[in-house]
Design an enzyme around this catalytic site. Structure first.
Site, short mmCIF file in Angstrom:
data_model
loop_
_atom_site.label_atom_id
_atom_site.label_comp_id
_atom_site.label_asym_id
_atom_site.label_seq_id
_atom_site.Cartn_x
_atom_site.Cartn_y
_atom_site.Cartn_z
N CYS A 51 7.90 -1.61 -9.18
CA CYS A 51 8.49 -1.79 -7.85
C CYS A 51 10.02 -1.82 -7.98
O CYS A 51 10.62 -0.82 -8.37
CB CYS A 51 7.94 -3.07 -7.21
N ASP A 59 1.71 5.04 -0.52
CA ASP A 59 2.80 4.06 -0.55
C ASP A 59 3.59 4.14 0.76
O ASP A 59 4.18 5.17 1.07
CB ASP A 59 3.71 4.35 -1.74
N HIS A 96 1.26 1.29 -2.64
CA HIS A 96 2.30 0.69 -3.48
C HIS A 96 1.68 -0.46 -4.28
O HIS A 96 0.71 -1.07 -3.88
CB HIS A 96 3.42 0.14 -2.58
#
Length: 289
Positions: A169, A226, A258
């Site tokens: 991330c 995502d 995600h």
């Protein structure tokens, strides 16, 4: 999980401030529905036969806290992996990733890269973490702290000639940037890291800006579903890498959201996570780490 109503309650009342806040959130490149938690992982890796624990590294502005793991009995110097946190900091999931890498024979180190700005574990929601911590962390500071971590690794038996980086991330974006920053990096694996965004004083460049300047090949692992990283950014990055003649690659898991590797979240997707982990191992091995 945060509902739309709950997320709206995090927004400032002033319209311009609300727009600024939403822009900051979008720039972070992660799923808004995820709340910070004390990570309890699906995969739990014991420290048996490992040397694992905390420590600190002297850096500008204080002592950088770290978590590290390495084989307890190892002959010779160890290949080293810098593990870069999500926005939620170095919690149990990130520590477990270090132990997983140590079980594979690596010295894995996760520095707490927000330590000057604050502790995300003390905050109650994503909005607070973004506003009070993440938005104040300069890229230059992060890169310097990772340099210090790589140097510290030498005293723990790390091999300066076999240095890699992986991040998740927020840390996925940093993985791309650090691979263009440190000429000693041999390989990187970036998990769903943001690729583009508006430049600012603290974040002057993004991965799309440095695709032609990578010192080492990076494997990017992204989810087709995502909501924070649009596929046109992924496709643009692929085009820039190809134009630069880079050996880097991007793999997209069409049905994954995600944070599909984060096994303490509802976003976890076992098949994509396991495939990505296998690819990471192969990538490091093929590039001499």
């Amino acid at each position: 999980m945060t509902t739309t109503k709950e997320f709206d309650s995090l927004l400032p009342s002033n319209c311009s401030d609300r727009r600024s806040f939403i822009t900051t959130v979008a720039a972070a490149g992660f799923a808004l529905a995820v709340q910070p938690v004390q990570a309890q992982t699906v995969i739990s890796t014991s420290s048996d036969k490992l040397e694992a624990g905390g420590g600190s590294i002297p850096v500008e502005g204080g002592a950088l806290p770290i978590y590290y793991a390495r084989p307890a009995q190892a002959a010779g110097r160890l290949p080293t992996v810098l593990v870069v946190q999500e926005i939620f900091g170095v919690h149990e999931y990130i520590r477990d990733v270090c132990r997983r890498l140590a079980k594979l024979g690596y010295l894995a180190i996760a520095p707490e890269l927000y330590f000057r700005q604050g502790d995300p574990a003390r905050l109650e929601n994503v909005g607070a973490i973004l506003e009070t911590i993440v938005s104040k962390v300069p890229d230059a500071q992060v890169l310097a702290d990772l340099d210090a971590t790589a140097a510290w690794a030498l005293g723990k038996g790390g091999d300066a000639g076999r240095l890699a980086i992986t991040g998740f991330c927020w840390g996925g974006r940093i993985t791309w940037l650090y691979s263009a920053h440190n000429p000693k990096i041999k390989a990187g694996v970036a998990w769903y890291g943001k690729l583009d965004g508006a430049p600012s004083a603290l974040t002057p460049r993004h991965p799309l800006d440095i695709a032609g300047s990578l010192h080492a090949p990076v494997l990017g692992l992204y989810g087709g579903q995502d909501q924070g990283i649009p596929m046109h950014d992924v496709e643009a990055m692929q085009a820039e890498l190809k134009k630069a003649g880079s050996k880097s690659e991007i793999v997209v898991y069409p049905d994954a959201p995600h944070a599909f590797h984060a096994d303490y979240r509802p976003s976890y997707r076992k098949e994509a996570a396991e495939d990505g982990w296998k690819r990471l191992q192969t990538w490091f091995r093929e590039h001499g780490v």
